[in-house]
Design a protein around this motif. Structure first.
Motif, PDB file in Angstrom:
ATOM      1  N   ALA A 343      -3.891   0.615   2.442  1.00 38.38           N
ATOM      2  CA  ALA A 343      -2.785   1.004   1.556  1.00 38.38           C
ATOM      3  C   ALA A 343      -2.995   0.460   0.153  1.00 38.38           C
ATOM      4  N   THR A 344      -2.701   1.303  -0.839  1.00 39.48           N
ATOM      5  CA  THR A 344      -2.727   0.912  -2.246  1.00 39.48           C
ATOM      6  C   THR A 344      -1.464   1.428  -2.911  1.00 39.48           C
ATOM      7  N   GLY A 345      -0.870   0.611  -3.751  1.00 37.26           N
ATOM      8  CA  GLY A 345       0.340   1.059  -4.439  1.00 37.26           C
ATOM      9  C   GLY A 345       0.994  -0.072  -5.205  1.00 37.26           C
ATOM     10  N   SER A 346       2.227   0.160  -5.602  1.00 35.28           N
ATOM     11  CA  SER A 346       2.974  -0.830  -6.368  1.00 35.28           C
ATOM     12  C   SER A 346       3.364  -2.008  -5.487  1.00 35.28           C
ATOM     13  N   ILE A 347       3.851  -3.071  -6.133  1.00 34.64           N
ATOM     14  CA  ILE A 347       4.318  -4.230  -5.366  1.00 34.64           C
ATOM     15  C   ILE A 347       5.437  -3.839  -4.413  1.00 34.64           C
ATOM     16  N   HIS A 348       6.231  -2.849  -4.783  1.00 36.58           N
ATOM     17  CA  HIS A 348       7.355  -2.419  -3.942  1.00 36.58           C
ATOM     18  C   HIS A 348       6.869  -1.559  -2.771  1.00 36.58           C
ATOM     19  N   LYS A 349       5.978  -0.601  -3.080  1.00 38.97           N
ATOM     20  CA  LYS A 349       5.488   0.307  -2.042  1.00 38.97           C
ATOM     21  C   LYS A 349       4.687  -0.443  -0.986  1.00 38.97           C
ATOM     22  N   VAL A 350       3.782  -1.319  -1.418  1.00 35.83           N
ATOM     23  CA  VAL A 350       2.953  -2.053  -0.463  1.00 35.83           C
ATOM     24  C   VAL A 350       3.801  -3.042   0.343  1.00 35.83           C
ATOM     25  N   GLY A 351       4.791  -3.651  -0.297  1.00 34.72           N
ATOM     26  CA  GLY A 351       5.681  -4.539   0.431  1.00 34.72           C
ATOM     27  C   GLY A 351       6.463  -3.803   1.509  1.00 34.72           C
ATOM     28  N   ALA A 352       6.896  -2.589   1.207  1.00 34.16           N
ATOM     29  CA  ALA A 352       7.619  -1.784   2.200  1.00 34.16           C
ATOM     30  C   ALA A 352       6.702  -1.366   3.341  1.00 34.16           C
ATOM     31  N   LEU A 353       5.480  -0.922   3.014  1.00 31.16           N
ATOM     32  CA  LEU A 353       4.534  -0.515   4.056  1.00 31.16           C
ATOM     33  C   LEU A 353       4.164  -1.668   4.970  1.00 31.16           C
ATOM     34  N   ALA A 354       4.021  -2.857   4.396  1.00 31.56           N
ATOM     35  CA  ALA A 354       3.671  -4.022   5.210  1.00 31.56           C
ATOM     36  C   ALA A 354       4.728  -4.305   6.264  1.00 31.56           C
ATOM     37  N   GLN A 355       5.980  -4.074   5.917  1.00 35.66           N
ATOM     38  CA  GLN A 355       7.084  -4.383   6.836  1.00 35.66           C
ATOM     39  C   GLN A 355       7.543  -3.193   7.657  1.00 35.66           C
ATOM     40  N   GLY A 356       6.967  -2.018   7.362  1.00 39.36           N
ATOM     41  CA  GLY A 356       7.418  -0.814   8.058  1.00 39.36           C
ATOM     42  C   GLY A 356       8.817  -0.408   7.671  1.00 39.36           C
ATOM     43  N   LEU A 357       9.174  -0.674   6.403  1.00 46.09           N
ATOM     44  CA  LEU A 357      10.516  -0.361   5.904  1.00 46.09           C
ATOM     45  C   LEU A 357      10.449   0.752   4.870  1.00 46.09           C
ATOM     46  N   PRO A 358      11.558   1.471   4.664  1.00 42.46           N
ATOM     47  CA  PRO A 358      11.555   2.547   3.660  1.00 42.46           C
ATOM     48  C   PRO A 358      11.528   2.046   2.221  1.00 42.46           C
ATOM     49  N   ALA A 359      11.947   0.787   1.971  1.00 43.42           N
ATOM     50  CA  ALA A 359      11.996   0.264   0.612  1.00 43.42           C
ATOM     51  C   ALA A 359      11.850  -1.249   0.653  1.00 43.42           C
ATOM     52  N   CYS A 360      11.457  -1.807  -0.493  1.00 45.06           N
ATOM     53  CA  CYS A 360      11.283  -3.254  -0.589  1.00 45.06           C
ATOM     54  C   CYS A 360      11.353  -3.652  -2.055  1.00 45.06           C
ATOM     55  N   ASN A 361      11.968  -4.781  -2.349  1.00 42.75           N
ATOM     56  CA  ASN A 361      11.937  -5.361  -3.688  1.00 42.75           C
ATOM     57  C   ASN A 361      10.724  -6.273  -3.759  1.00 42.75           C
ATOM     58  N   GLY A 362       9.634  -5.760  -4.340  1.00 41.74           N
ATOM     59  CA  GLY A 362       8.390  -6.515  -4.393  1.00 41.74           C
ATOM     60  C   GLY A 362       8.489  -7.802  -5.180  1.00 41.74           C
ATOM     61  N   TRP A 363       9.395  -7.851  -6.153  1.00 39.87           N
ATOM     62  CA  TRP A 363       9.548  -9.050  -6.975  1.00 39.87           C
ATOM     63  C   TRP A 363       9.990 -10.263  -6.154  1.00 39.87           C
ATOM     64  N   THR A 364      10.801 -10.043  -5.144  1.00 36.32           N
ATOM     65  CA  THR A 364      11.273 -11.158  -4.318  1.00 36.32           C
ATOM     66  C   THR A 364      10.482 -11.292  -3.008  1.00 36.32           C
ATOM     67  N   PHE A 365       9.686 -10.269  -2.657  1.00 33.47           N
ATOM     68  CA  PHE A 365       8.918 -10.310  -1.404  1.00 33.47           C
ATOM     69  C   PHE A 365       7.589 -11.034  -1.583  1.00 33.47           C
ATOM     70  N   TRP A 366       6.902 -10.769  -2.705  1.00 29.56           N
ATOM     71  CA  TRP A 366       5.560 -11.312  -2.891  1.00 29.56           C
ATOM     72  C   TRP A 366       5.584 -12.663  -3.608  1.00 29.56           C
ATOM     73  N   HIS A 367       4.646 -13.536  -3.200  1.00 31.00           N
ATOM     74  CA  HIS A 367       4.536 -14.884  -3.759  1.00 31.00           C
ATOM     75  C   HIS A 367       3.093 -15.154  -4.169  1.00 31.00           C
ATOM     76  N   LEU A 368       2.963 -16.027  -5.149  1.00 31.93           N
ATOM     77  CA  LEU A 368       1.650 -16.489  -5.600  1.00 31.93           C
ATOM     78  C   LEU A 368       1.422 -17.884  -5.033  1.00 31.93           C
ATOM     79  N   GLU A 369       0.236 -18.088  -4.421  1.00 28.88           N
ATOM     80  CA  GLU A 369      -0.076 -19.398  -3.853  1.00 28.88           C
ATOM     81  C   GLU A 369      -0.590 -20.328  -4.954  1.00 28.88           C
ATOM     82  N   LYS A 370       0.053 -21.484  -5.068  1.00 29.29           N
ATOM     83  CA  LYS A 370      -0.395 -22.534  -5.991  1.00 29.29           C
ATOM     84  C   LYS A 370      -0.526 -23.815  -5.187  1.00 29.29           C
ATOM     85  N   GLY A 371      -1.755 -24.029  -4.667  1.00 28.26           N
ATOM     86  CA  GLY A 371      -1.949 -25.134  -3.742  1.00 28.26           C
ATOM     87  C   GLY A 371      -1.215 -24.848  -2.448  1.00 28.26           C
TER      88      GLY A 371
END
Length: 391
Positions: A343-371
């Motif tokens: 899968a390739t797409g926006s932060i929202h689309k990929v976040g939704a596909l990962a969870q098997g959901l119709p929609a997702c707010n990618g801004w609050t779903f995805w995190h950056l690892e710092k240590g």
């Protein structure tokens, strides 16, 4: 309606505006001019027709209820109930009341700006007729609000349920009006981060807020509580807006409007009520600007695309973003899209596909690892917003 007392108002609104300390009472005016912070003395329909077209931002109307009371009402101890038996609440027939309602409402609609809204309060005696006429005139009903009274008057005859509520209809000028004012986020923030419901539990106007004359009698029989008007104005108007009340009574709308940094226009045909309202409003102290500041809503904040984080160097192409439980890992591409398996797409689309959901707010779903720590990417977006110059 109420008094200079303002302890019932717990406000949070927006911006600062110039305010007049002393209201004016006028009986004649130029129809091409809009005089704000004014009580117009005269018939509501005639005065509405004298105002400029599309000149007000909000209308609150507390019209006659047409209660159709017959005879005196006594308590069990035979003391007389101070009921509404004034001439202004009496109509010869339902047809007369409907005609009156249609006339004042059409006149009110004319003076509303395209995105203005109208509130009308009533009881079971009139509110259903009012709502039907509103729809006939083209108003678009947004909500009906139930004001549930904390201290209703008992039903002394024991022949009906205690009438413990009144109903308000909130409507836009037309179905095409989509940009009406509604402070959803501010209301939610003041309600334990919970949506404000359409049933409001508030007490009747009593005690020091109730206007009394020299004899200790009520100045106006249907004075509304300031807390009720405060909630209406805070939810559906902005500081600096013009709020019109075509049945001004004891001036609760004007007192609350002045307190909250709004302008008001009141229409009242009874000189005694107008005089009481004038004195009451003159004694009101407006809140300072810091108390009238509303935080910007999410919709009003500048839009920041995900690739702006890459361009700002906050996220590097090729790094992986993860969810809060590190179940999913998506790689960031140079163009700002994410890759997760096929899968390739926006932060929202990929976040939704990962969870098997119709929609997702990618801004609050995805995190950056710092240590060992995870930083939600919405915080990086907020950093960019904070660095942007103010308008």
């Amino acid at each position: 309606m109420g008094s200079p007392r303002t302890s019932a108002l717990r406000a949070s609104a927006a911006l600062s505006v110039p305010r007049r300390a002393i209201p004016q009472v006028v009986s004649r005016r130029e129809p091409s001019l809009l005089v704000r912070d004014t009580i117009l003395l005269g018939d509501s329909i005639a005065m509405l027709n004298s105002l400029p077209k599309a000149s007000v931002d909000l209308i609150f109307a507390d019209p006659p209820y047409n209660l159709q009371l017959e005879g005196a009402l006594n308590r069990p101890d035979q003391s007389l109930v101070d009921a509404v038996d004034d001439e202004w609440d009496k109509f010869a027939s339902f047809a007369d009341y409907d005609r009156f309602t249609r006339d004042w409402m059409a006149a009110a609609q004319r003076v509303m700006k395209p995105n203005a809204t109208l509130w009308v309060i009533g009881s079971y005696h009139n509110i259903f007729r009012v709502g039907s006429i509103m729809q006939d005139l083209g108003f678009w009903l947004l909500n009906d609000i139930v004001w549930r009274k904390a201290n209703p008057m008992p039903n002394f005859r024991g022949r009906r349920f205690t009438n413990a509520h009144e109903t308000m209809i909130w409507a836009s000028k037309s179905a095409q009006a989509k940009s009406y004012t509604f402070h959803y986020d501010a209301l939610k923030a003041g309600n334990e981060d919970t949506q404000v419901r359409s049933d409001w539990y508030l007490p009747l106007c009593t005690g020091g807020e109730r206007l009394k004359d020299e004899k200790g009698d009520k100045v106006h029989p249907t004075q509304k509580p300031e807390a009720l008007l405060a909630r209406i104005l805070l939810s559906s108007s902005n500081p600096g807006d013009v709020v019109l009340d075509p049945f001004f009574g004891s001036g609760t709308t004007g007192a609350v409007a002045k307190r909250l940094g709004r302008h008001y226009i009141g229409i009242e045909r009874d000189p005694a009520y107008a005089k009481a309202a004038e004195a009451r409003i003159a004694a009101v102290e407006p809140l300072d600007d810091t108390a009238l500041a509303i935080a910007p809503t999410k919709r009003s904040e500048p839009r920041i695309p995900f690739n702006a984080l890459i361009e700002a160097g906050l996220i590097a192409p090729g790094v992986e973003l993860v969810d809060a439980k590190r179940r999913f890992r998506a790689k960031v591409k140079a163009d700002g899209s994410l890759v997760l398996g096929p899968a390739t797409g926006s932060i929202h689309k990929v976040g939704a596909l990962a969870q098997g959901l119709p929609a997702c707010n990618g801004w609050t779903f995805w995190h950056l690892e710092k240590g060992d720590e995870l930083v939600v990417i919405d915080l990086l977006r907020q950093d960019i917003r904070a660095s942007m110059p103010a308008d």
